[in-house]
Each structure stands twice: as C-alpha cells, then as structure tokens.
Design a protein around this motif. Structure first.
Motif, mmCIF file in Angstrom:
data_model
loop_
_atom_site.group_PDB
_atom_site.id
_atom_site.type_symbol
_atom_site.label_atom_id
_atom_site.label_comp_id
_atom_site.label_asym_id
_atom_site.label_seq_id
_atom_site.Cartn_x
_atom_site.Cartn_y
_atom_site.Cartn_z
ATOM 1 N N GLY A 92 -8.570 -43.615 2.386
ATOM 2 C CA GLY A 92 -9.811 -43.643 3.170
ATOM 3 C C GLY A 92 -10.968 -43.097 2.343
ATOM 4 O O GLY A 92 -12.026 -43.724 2.219
ATOM 5 N N GLU A 136 -11.108 -33.732 -4.897
ATOM 6 C CA GLU A 136 -9.679 -33.847 -4.587
ATOM 7 C C GLU A 136 -8.991 -32.557 -5.012
ATOM 8 O O GLU A 136 -9.091 -32.136 -6.153
ATOM 9 N N CYS A 140 -1.264 -39.392 0.349
ATOM 10 C CA CYS A 140 0.045 -39.971 0.718
ATOM 11 C C CYS A 140 0.337 -41.229 -0.093
ATOM 12 O O CYS A 140 1.481 -41.688 -0.142
ATOM 13 N N THR A 187 4.564 -49.893 0.235
ATOM 14 C CA THR A 187 4.278 -51.312 0.515
ATOM 15 C C THR A 187 2.784 -51.502 0.667
ATOM 16 O O THR A 187 2.100 -50.662 1.273
ATOM 17 N N ILE A 227 -12.004 -27.976 -1.505
ATOM 18 C CA ILE A 227 -13.114 -27.456 -0.705
ATOM 19 C C ILE A 227 -12.553 -26.380 0.219
ATOM 20 O O ILE A 227 -11.596 -26.612 0.967
ATOM 21 N N ASN A 231 -11.993 -36.522 4.421
ATOM 22 C CA ASN A 231 -10.770 -37.329 4.389
ATOM 23 C C ASN A 231 -9.563 -36.423 4.674
ATOM 24 O O ASN A 231 -8.424 -36.822 4.592
ATOM 25 N N ARG A 278 -1.735 -31.434 4.203
ATOM 26 C CA ARG A 278 -1.430 -31.955 5.534
ATOM 27 C C ARG A 278 0.045 -31.773 5.855
ATOM 28 O O ARG A 278 0.899 -31.980 4.997
ATOM 29 N N ASP A 317 -6.199 -41.679 8.107
ATOM 30 C CA ASP A 317 -5.249 -42.248 9.063
ATOM 31 C C ASP A 317 -5.115 -41.474 10.365
ATOM 32 O O ASP A 317 -4.329 -41.851 11.233
HETATM 33 C C1 LIG Z 1 6.259 -41.161 3.541
HETATM 34 C C2 LIG Z 1 5.147 -42.123 3.841
HETATM 35 C C3 LIG Z 1 5.328 -43.480 3.614
HETATM 36 C C4 LIG Z 1 4.285 -44.380 3.876
HETATM 37 N N1 LIG Z 1 4.448 -45.695 3.590
HETATM 38 C C5 LIG Z 1 3.404 -46.549 3.729
HETATM 39 C C6 LIG Z 1 3.490 -47.869 3.237
HETATM 40 O O1 LIG Z 1 4.518 -48.271 2.683
HETATM 41 N N2 LIG Z 1 2.412 -48.687 3.400
HETATM 42 C C7 LIG Z 1 1.249 -48.250 3.995
HETATM 43 O O2 LIG Z 1 0.293 -49.032 4.140
HETATM 44 N N3 LIG Z 1 1.142 -46.988 4.436
HETATM 45 C C8 LIG Z 1 2.178 -46.129 4.298
HETATM 46 N N4 LIG Z 1 2.065 -44.829 4.699
HETATM 47 C C9 LIG Z 1 0.832 -44.408 5.329
HETATM 48 C C10 LIG Z 1 -0.294 -44.263 4.326
HETATM 49 O O3 LIG Z 1 0.198 -43.814 3.097
HETATM 50 C C11 LIG Z 1 -1.311 -43.254 4.844
HETATM 51 O O4 LIG Z 1 -1.672 -43.614 6.165
HETATM 52 C C12 LIG Z 1 -2.544 -43.221 3.977
HETATM 53 O O5 LIG Z 1 -2.217 -43.162 2.614
HETATM 54 C C13 LIG Z 1 -3.375 -42.026 4.396
HETATM 55 O O6 LIG Z 1 -4.617 -42.099 3.786
HETATM 56 P P1 LIG Z 1 -5.762 -41.094 4.176
HETATM 57 O O7 LIG Z 1 -7.046 -41.739 3.811
HETATM 58 O O8 LIG Z 1 -5.619 -40.640 5.591
HETATM 59 O O9 LIG Z 1 -5.608 -39.866 3.189
HETATM 60 P P2 LIG Z 1 -4.431 -38.849 2.779
HETATM 61 O O10 LIG Z 1 -3.343 -39.586 2.162
HETATM 62 O O11 LIG Z 1 -4.149 -37.896 3.871
HETATM 63 O O12 LIG Z 1 -5.181 -38.060 1.641
HETATM 64 C C14 LIG Z 1 -6.134 -37.073 1.910
HETATM 65 C C15 LIG Z 1 -6.512 -36.428 0.592
HETATM 66 O O13 LIG Z 1 -7.486 -35.415 0.845
HETATM 67 C C16 LIG Z 1 -7.197 -34.302 0.026
HETATM 68 N N5 LIG Z 1 -7.767 -33.109 0.670
HETATM 69 C C17 LIG Z 1 -7.495 -32.644 1.911
HETATM 70 N N6 LIG Z 1 -8.190 -31.514 2.150
HETATM 71 C C18 LIG Z 1 -8.926 -31.277 1.027
HETATM 72 C C19 LIG Z 1 -9.849 -30.252 0.663
HETATM 73 N N7 LIG Z 1 -10.157 -29.240 1.489
HETATM 74 N N8 LIG Z 1 -10.419 -30.310 -0.575
HETATM 75 C C20 LIG Z 1 -10.131 -31.328 -1.427
HETATM 76 N N9 LIG Z 1 -9.243 -32.307 -1.129
HETATM 77 C C21 LIG Z 1 -8.657 -32.278 0.083
HETATM 78 C C22 LIG Z 1 -5.687 -34.255 -0.036
HETATM 79 O O14 LIG Z 1 -5.232 -33.526 -1.160
HETATM 80 C C23 LIG Z 1 -5.350 -35.748 -0.097
HETATM 81 O O15 LIG Z 1 -5.254 -36.215 -1.414
HETATM 82 C C24 LIG Z 1 3.073 -43.906 4.419
HETATM 83 C C25 LIG Z 1 2.899 -42.541 4.647
HETATM 84 C C26 LIG Z 1 3.912 -41.647 4.345
HETATM 85 C C27 LIG Z 1 3.676 -40.188 4.555
#
Ligand SMILES: Cc1cc2nc3c(=O)[nH]c(=O)nc-3n(C[C@H](O)[C@H](O)[C@H](O)COP(=O)(O)OP(=O)(O)OC[C@H]3O[C@@H](n4cnc5c(N)ncnc54)[C@H](O)[C@@H]3O)c2cc1C
Length: 469
Positions: free
Chosen positions: A14, A31, A39, A56, A245, A272, A416, A447
């Motif tokens: 995201g 980051e 994730c 995937t 942060i 995010n 998280r 997400d």
């Molecule tokens: C085990 C598993 C398998 C999955 N398999 C799939 C799949 O096969 N296909 C698919 O489409 N989706 C899959 N998903 C879901 C998908 O990976 C997630 O929904 C998606 O990657 C989440 O993205 P996000 O933008 O919410 O960020 P996140 O992945 O939650 O990343 C947030 C980022 O913000 C950073 N952050 C947080 N707080 C701070 C702060 N204070 N300062 C600096 N940085 C910070 C974190 O370190 C992290 O890197 C899977 C999820 C999991 C857990």
C-alpha cells in the motif's frame, strides 16, 4: 527540522503503491525494516532468500487496478505465470485451481461432485468478473462529498448485483449446493481463509465470489521474490529504510514526525501501519482515540521457511488441507509456495519454500521464552511432518534449513501482530476504516483499510487514496 510535502510511513505494498504514484512530488517513504515490502517482502537468512508471507501475485491484467497503477508508474514486473494457480490436496485427493473454467470444473467434479457445481462456480466467476469491471469503486468518509461518492459506488453495486448483494455466503452455498459434503465445504473454506482471512460463515456472496475466483485470474510468480516488485516500484522514490517513525504530533496545519534518526515537518502523512497499531504513534489525544476505536482483529500468521535440496519438479503453489487443526493455529490447512526452479536468487542451493497458515497473536503472548520456543517448535514440526506426508517423495534430509515466524516475529520486523483486516460485510461497511480520516491531511493505506486483503484489495485502497491527494 526537515520539511517535506508527503511522508509515507511504511513500505508495504500500500505504502509502495501510493509513494510510487506520487514519486514526482516532494515525498519521503520511511521503512522501519531493512527490507522493503512488509508482508510482501523478501529477506535473507542463513545466506538464502525467502518470501516473508505473500507469494502469489494476481491482478496484472487489463481492467485491473494493479495493472493500472503499474502502467502509470512504468513498472513491468518480472513475472512467471503459474499455470496451475494452486494445487489443493485433501486426503490425497487433488484439485487444480486453473484459470480455464471447464478444465477446473471437470477436475472438481471428479473429486467433489455436486450436480449444481457448474451453476455455483459459474455464478461466482461472473460476479467476480462484473466486480472488476465496476467503474465507481470508491469508499471514503467524513465529508458530504465523500459520502456522496461512496453512495454512488453502492448504487452501482446494487444496479449490477441487485438482491444478490444481500445474500450471505453460507446461505448461497446451502441454497445452490444442498447437502454439500464436509470435505467439499472444507475445500471451499480453506481457500477463503487464504484470500479473505475468514470462512464462509462470516462472508457475503460478493466477498465469497471475489475470494474463490482468485485463481480464475492469471496467477503469477514474481521472479527474484515478491519483494522485488516492491523494490522496483520504489526505484524512483525517496526511501529511507531502517528508519522507524516513533511519534507524530499535529503542528499547526502540519505534522511533526520524529523518527529513530531525525525530525521532519510534513504537510501530509500517509500511514501504512495497520489501523490497529497506529494510535500509539500519536501524541494528540483525539487522533489516538480515533485509531483506538477500531477493535483489534486477532488474525495472524504462522509461517515456516524451508530450503529444500531436491531434484524433483514442483508447482509454485499448493494448499494442503488436513483432517485436524494445526496446533496453536486456527486452521486445518496450510499454503505451500516453492520458488521457481529457474529463479536464480531464490532457488540458489535448492528451493526456497514459504509455508503459511493462520494463527492468533494471543496464542503467542504471556509465555516464558522457553514456553514460546517450545510452542513454536511444536507447530513448525507438525507442519513439516504433514508437508513430508503429502510430498512423500521428499526426504527429510533434503531440508537443509528450517525456521518459523509467529505474530511476535512479524511484530519485531514489521510492527504488526495481526495479518489482514476485517472481512467486509454489508452490516459493517460504514464502520470500516477509510483512506481518509477526520483529520486534515492524515491518510491510511494498507490491508486493514478498505478494501484490504491481499494485493488486489490493497491496490483498490491505494487507487482511492491517490484521488484524494
Ligand atoms: C503469511 C501471509 C501470506 C500472504 N499471502 C499472500 C499472497 O500470496 N498473495 C497476496 O496477494 N497477498 C498475500 N498476503 C497478504 C498481503 O501480503 C498483505 O495484505 C499485504 O502485503 C499488506 O500490505 P500493506 O500495505 O498493508 O503493508 P504491510 O505489509 O503491513 O507493511 C507495512 C510496512 O510498514 C512498516 N511500518 C509500520 N510501522 C512503521 C513505522 N512506525 N515506521 C516505519 N515503518 C513502519 C512495516 O515495517 C512494514 O514494512 C499474505 C499475507 C501473509 C501475512
């Protein structure tokens, strides 16, 4: 104090998508971790690379928001198509989830026959296709204009789906697949658990259709790991990794941000971090309270990472459905992803394997170090044993590296403990968190925000947010 127009906090998909869409602006992405992608990152341990969670990739096709975003920023990801999207194995019975409907149906009928299979799966597929063609997908709150645009989206949904929108997933399954066998229902539910983080009992027919139709789209393997896509997305973005942060405070009409390295004054802040973890970042009581009202969704992941030195050929993705629940987990199935044999980074010295299943953060809390390690070992060993039973041509000695991650590990590296937002239902739609907030110039993406769940859902959120900036 350094001044910046947009601060994006987190490089999950995201954060990475919204940052890349705005890369020409005065923007910085922070980051916490060394690796980018949260994730969906790829990390190195014991000299080998592993995908953290996501494996995937779906949505690189016309009419899809992911393709639209990638085209806009000029990204052509290095993808390998997974012709069998997922091979499900339950009690040694195999069903291949393939894009071709007739091929899938004939395979399904040979394993889980039901006279209404065609009508059930055809309806599901058609609903999914119609959804991705909708033009007005939108969700935001806190202003007349926002509610009006959201209402237009809901009207478009009604026009397209009519009363189907009010059907529950379980209601529809019972209506069209009466007397469905326990085994067949487990097959459906374990797929929903992967795509929507929950089973049919909590879902609408629309969500069921989107979740089950995932493999009717082209499913891809990302060469070089999932993290590679995120790294490529962020190539032109001003990124500061290993910078967490710590606190944010409103300062006149801007936000003062304090990190582990510096202080910044940002005109706009995009979080995010998950909606459940964001309150602790703020010093302002009203913003803290706003985030605290979203109750924690205790759905987490247990992941096993393996290095397998095998000469056999494997598909990219398998789902193993067991008769019993996995210890310390909330699922009786696990998802196994193999690196592509030709992936020079991940398949160096053998296959890199990510096995994931669903657990809860609470199962891993309040334990002594020894209790925690024992519980983790028990779960990991159980999964490896079941893996070996289902791939009985694999020898245990061929596994050269094995380790596991719990909600605590996810928290340590990417802040998280939960993995995934709440399932969207018609009942809870107005309580869902949106990309905008009641606070000017403070936004969310990821997400746990509408529409959430996997890359496609997160991309919908990023696309909506982009229109607000
Ligand atoms: C085990 C598993 C398998 C999955 N398999 C799939 C799949 O096969 N296909 C698919 O489409 N989706 C899959 N998903 C879901 C998908 O990976 C997630 O929904 C998606 O990657 C989440 O993205 P996000 O933008 O919410 O960020 P996140 O992945 O939650 O990343 C947030 C980022 O913000 C950073 N952050 C947080 N707080 C701070 C702060 N204070 N300062 C600096 N940085 C910070 C974190 O370190 C992290 O890197 C899977 C999820 C999991 C857990």
């Amino acid at each position: 104090m350094k001044k910046v127009e947009i601060a994006v906090i987190g490089s999950g998909i995201g954060g990475a998508m919204i940052a890349s869409l705005n890369q020409k602006k005065d923007l910085i992405l922070f980051e916490k971790d060394k690796n980018l992608g949260g994730c969906a990152s790829t990390f190195k341990r014991f000299g080998e690379f592993f995908n953290t969670g996501a494996t995937t990739f779906v949505g690189y096709e016309e009419n899809h928001v992911i393709k639209k975003i990638f085209d806009e920023v000029g990204l052509k990801p290095e993808l390998i198509e997974s012709h069998v999207a997922i091979r499900t194995i339950q009690n040694k019975k195999i069903v291949d989830r393939v894009e071709n409907f007739e091929e899938f149906l004939s395979n399904l009928n040979s394993v889980y026959y039901h006279e209404n299979n065609r009508i059930f799966w055809k309806t599901i597929k058609e609903i999914d296709e119609k959804f991705w063609k909708l033009k007005k997908i939108y969700f935001s709150k806190y202003s007349f204009k926002a509610y009006a645009k959201t209402a237009l989206f809901i009207v478009e949904l009604f026009k397209e789906f009519g009363f189907l929108l009010f059907k529950t997933a379980d209601g529809y399954i019972n209506e069209v697949l009466p007397n469905i066998s326990k085994e067949y229902k487990a097959f459906i539910d374990s797929q929903l658990l992967i795509t929507l983080q929950t089973t049919s009992k909590d879902l609408s027919l629309l969500a069921l259709s989107l979740g089950l139709s995932y493999p009717f789209h082209k499913v891809y393997y990302s060469n070089g790991g999932m993290g590679k896509i995120v790294e490529d997305l962020l190539k032109e973005v001003n990124v500061s990794n290993k910078e967490e942060i710590i606190s944010i405070e409103r300062f006149e009409d801007k936000y003062k941000i304090i990190s582990t390295k510096d202080e910044y004054l940002a005109s706009k802040v995009i979080l995010n971090s998950t909606i459940f973890e964001s309150s602790k970042l703020f010093l302002d009581e009203d913003i803290k309270k706003y985030y605290e009202k979203f109750s924690f969704n205790d759905q987490s992941a247990f992941v096993v990472y393996l290095k397998l030195n095998s000469k056999e050929n494997f598909l990219h993705h398998y789902q193993i459905i067991l008769k019993e629940n996995i210890p310390n987990c909330i699922s009786n199935s696990f998802f196994v992803s193999f690196s592509d044999i030709n992936d020079e980074k991940l398949s160096h010295n053998g296959y890199s394997i990510t096995i994931s299943t669903h657990s809860k953060a609470i199962f891993w809390e309040g334990l002594t170090k020894e209790e925690y390690e024992n519980k983790k070992e028990e779960t990991k060993d159980f999964i490896i044993n079941e893996f070996l039973k289902n791939f009985d041509f694999v020898k245990k000695e061929e596994i050269t590296v094995s380790f596991a991650a719990t909600s605590k590990t996810f928290n340590r590296y990417i802040n998280r403990t939960n993995c995934g937002g709440k399932a969207i239902t018609l009942k809870n739609i107005l309580e869902l968190p949106s990309c905008n907030t009641p606070f000017k110039n403070l936004y969310n993406v990821g997400d746990t925000i509408f529409a959430g769940q996997g890359w496609p859902g997160v991309a919908i959120g990023a696309d909506i947010l982009n229109k607000m900036l």
